[in-house]
Enzyme design. Structure first.
Site, PDB file in Angstrom:
ATOM      1  N   ARG A   1      43.363  58.009  54.428  1.00  0.00           N
ATOM      2  CA  ARG A   1      44.230  57.374  53.430  1.00  0.00           C
ATOM      3  C   ARG A   1      45.518  56.950  54.101  1.00  0.00           C
ATOM      4  NH1 ARG A   1      48.608  60.323  50.066  1.00  0.00           N
ATOM      5  NH2 ARG A   1      49.553  59.895  52.083  1.00  0.00           N
TER       6      ARG A   1
ATOM      7  N   THR B   1      58.197  58.323  45.469  1.00  0.00           N
ATOM      8  CA  THR B   1      58.774  59.444  46.209  1.00  0.00           C
ATOM      9  C   THR B   1      60.040  60.002  45.573  1.00  0.00           C
ATOM     10  OG1 THR B   1      57.878  58.426  48.193  1.00  0.00           O
ATOM     11  CG2 THR B   1      59.580  60.093  48.524  1.00  0.00           C
TER      12      THR B   1
ATOM     13  N   HIS C   1      56.712  61.567  41.688  1.00  0.00           N
ATOM     14  CA  HIS C   1      57.715  62.620  41.486  1.00  0.00           C
ATOM     15  C   HIS C   1      58.262  62.558  40.066  1.00  0.00           C
ATOM     16  CE1 HIS C   1      58.343  64.858  45.273  1.00  0.00           C
ATOM     17  NE2 HIS C   1      57.584  63.875  45.724  1.00  0.00           N
TER      18      HIS C   1
ATOM     19  N   HIS D   1      53.823  72.706   8.730  1.00  0.00           N
ATOM     20  CA  HIS D   1      52.874  72.742   9.852  1.00  0.00           C
ATOM     21  C   HIS D   1      51.844  73.857   9.652  1.00  0.00           C
ATOM     22  CE1 HIS D   1      54.789  70.087  13.083  1.00  0.00           C
ATOM     23  NE2 HIS D   1      55.547  69.939  12.029  1.00  0.00           N
TER      24      HIS D   1
END
Lengths: 418, 418
Positions: B175, B210, B239, B334
């Site tokens: 890669r 990155t 990231h 809920h």
């Protein structure tokens, strides 16, 4: 050649689409991490901070009246445009809390959040809040298992409730939202929103990803449709069950939403909603100056600490901006570049939030550059060869046992004297 | 009328776009939270699990060789397709670790991750790993402050390194990735990828966010361009500095990416990358059966616990699936719906992960339905009127002081006897 020619055709098309995408309100110049020269390119937006409503639904939250006032004041000084409070219908205490916080004279507008029924509405209009956020479930699941109403009945009761509130207080800010919008059929949604829109009673519509199922592309399309068909302001509420709440909120703004729900640290039902600090991180990167003008970034850390303490949780180590790890740099290749220019591996400047970065050298992934920087701090002068050997010694030592900064300094002093 | 007519035109257009969007591999039927009948609609994909590389760059990580073996075996039994290891060039120890883990005979393919230079490559090919992931920075910032190479030099050194590895081992999986792809100029990126592609040496390309700056729409466009122009498999590394890593990874798959980098709990440089459990949550919602076939979901919690213990962090309370809050239900509206049908507010079934939901009633937001359910559990029979009064008493009490389940039970017994 044919292939290449064919590629070039797709290519031109793709690059065009790429730049169309880039010309959305995004940091256009991808070669710089932020673009300080351009103005805030997202249309103006507001944060509807709901730590005191959604956040109160977090399993560990139990806010006293004084807690609520303390948190409301902190959010107000941070600069959020709205603060949403638990329904006054819940108990005599939450009613008192609504009154008290509405009377604090905050810069932030104070909202309360109610179910779509007249009893809730009657109590809410008497609290003195600036606005009321109304919600009702439109998905088959919620209609059947929660309130049992048909789409017709939803439109009918919503019209009554909105009409009542508007008549009781013409100046109150009114938001009508569906609940579980992304599991509701598009036709049901549009029918409800367009019928309500025709009444001309609401200031904005809400879209709620109540169960955290939506993807960014789904959020983009739904917000865009509603914005284009009603021209109303749109508020987005996104849960985080699949970890997409921040990206979905940002995408909602790209699509034309005007208001985003957040809670401090994202606390809410289940694993919560869009965290305030996460949305701030996402938008800061787009235009730091614009966000600094809008919010008191230096107090973000203390607000997170305040709420974390109130609900008895640790701030997660990897939380955007305020996590303990967020500005730590470790691998040699990272520390080397950051020591030369922090923007290489930082798109958020810690100092803008009153925080500091950490450069770690006491580990096996450290590098020559970071070690030579440490020598410089210690006033030591190692030859290039010694530096290589010293660095390798520190890396190998750190692999076999915990090593302290003092330990590293001793090694460097020894090398400088050898 | 004109306006309405005009709306209808936009409308048709938008609804068409909406369904085009929906016809992407997404849960199409928005009226159900998942669609068990349709097959996994995302093209086949692989997880490149890099807890033992990116995760080792987490500030608190310090893995011994036995830690690494233990984590690798856990990830292998979970079913990740690839496990990425720290470069063997870092130290004699990481070289040994690469050898040892490559020899474990795992089902997962073992990769190592190196800088784009011959020295790293020479060491890597001798470790016996199944594949090598090569990375080099292409943004102006990284080219200037990290390795100092021009785009021409990057292409030249990459060609040398890839050629060397391919010659040394024709079967090794290769890669090539740029670093900081989203701050690199599109022309530089495409030039590098297309030149490398022409060599016919690599099995897939990598795109790396990155610094965590990319938005979903940017990821979609860049992955799509690269996929269409090279037809190669594409690996995405994202990231989490702005909290979008999970959404960006999912969007990369929508755009044609084939491999996604994850670490357990997302540990990595700064606040880390796409968390394994977060990507699993996102994809599970799309098609639970397909994800259950691919991975041993029941062990996800123990893997997160294992890594959390190794690096000495708490599992964040709000982490997807494995967070302590992820399956807790609190507000009355809920709990009422969840007690009738858990799918109302749960798109992830805790039992599929060997976990349980929590229904909270000891707080001011509790409701009549949840309290009557508790009465039922206690074999008590309260009249509707008594139930209303008892519920309000519990809500008010819980507001003023911590109240235990035993305390609630006592109150209910009293009411049943009064």
């Amino acid at each position: 050649m044919k292939n290449i020619a064919f590629d070039r055709v797709k290519f031109a098309f793709d690059i065009e689409r790429f730049f169309i995408c880039m010309s959305q309100p995004l940091p256009f110049d991808l070669t710089s991490d932020t673009n300080p020269t351009n103005a805030m390119s997202l249309h103006d937006f507001s944060i509807v901070e709901t730590t005191l409503r959604e956040g109160e639904q977090f399993c560990k939250a139990r806010f006293s009246s004084s807690d609520k006032v303390e948190i409301a004041k902190a959010l107000d000084s941070f600069g959020v445009e709205y603060i949403e409070l638990t329904s006054p219908r819940v108990s005599i205490y939450s009613r008192k809390d609504c009154h008290q916080i509405a009377e604090l004279g905050l810069k932030s507008k104070v909202l309360t959040h109610i179910r779509c029924n007249l009893e809730d509405a009657k109590v809410a209009v008497d609290t003195g809040v600036d606005g009321i956020n109304i919600v009702i479930g439109t998905s088959d699941l919620l209609r059947y298992f929660s309130h049992g109403k048909s789409i017709e009945e939803i439109i009918e009761i919503a019209s009554k409730v909105l009409g009542f509130i508007r008549q009781a207080n013409p100046r109150i800010e009114l938001r009508f939202s569906t609940e579980d919008s992304f599991r509701s059929s598009l036709s049901d949604l549009l029918r409800v929103y367009l019928e309500i829109d025709r009444l001309g009673l609401v200031d904005r519509f809400g879209i709620a990803d109540t169960v955290g199922i939506a993807t960014p592309s789904q959020v983009f399309e739904l917000v865009k449709i509603l914005r284009q068909t009603t021209q109303k302001d749109i508020e987005f509420h996104g849960h985080n069950d699949t970890g997409c709440a921040i990206a979905n909120s940002y995408t909602a703004l790209e699509a034309g939403a005007t208001h985003i729900n957040t809670t401090v640290l994202g606390i809410g039902e289940r694993n919560g909603i869009t965290p305030l600090e996460g949305l701030v991180a996402r938008l800061y990167v787009l235009n730091p100056e614009a966000i600094e003008r809008k919010y008191a970034l230096g107090s973000l850390g203390s607000i997170c600490k305040l709420v974390a303490d109130k609900v008895g949780v640790e701030i997660p180590f990897d939380r955007c901006i305020v996590g303990s790890a967020s500005f730590s740099h470790k691998a040699g290749i990272h520390t080397k570049a950051v020591l030369k220019n922090s923007r290489t591996y930082e798109i958020i400047a810690p100092e803008d939030f009153g925080l500091e970065r950490t450069m770690l050298i006491d580990h096996p992934l450290t590098g020559k550059y970071a070690i030579s920087h440490r020598c410089h701090q210690l006033g030591l002068n190692l030859s290039p060869d010694k530096l290589v050997v010293a660095t390798q010694k520190i890396k190998d030592l750190a692999y076999t046992r915990q090593i302290s900064l003092e330990g590293i300094d001793r090694i460097l002093v020894e090398f400088s004297q050898s």
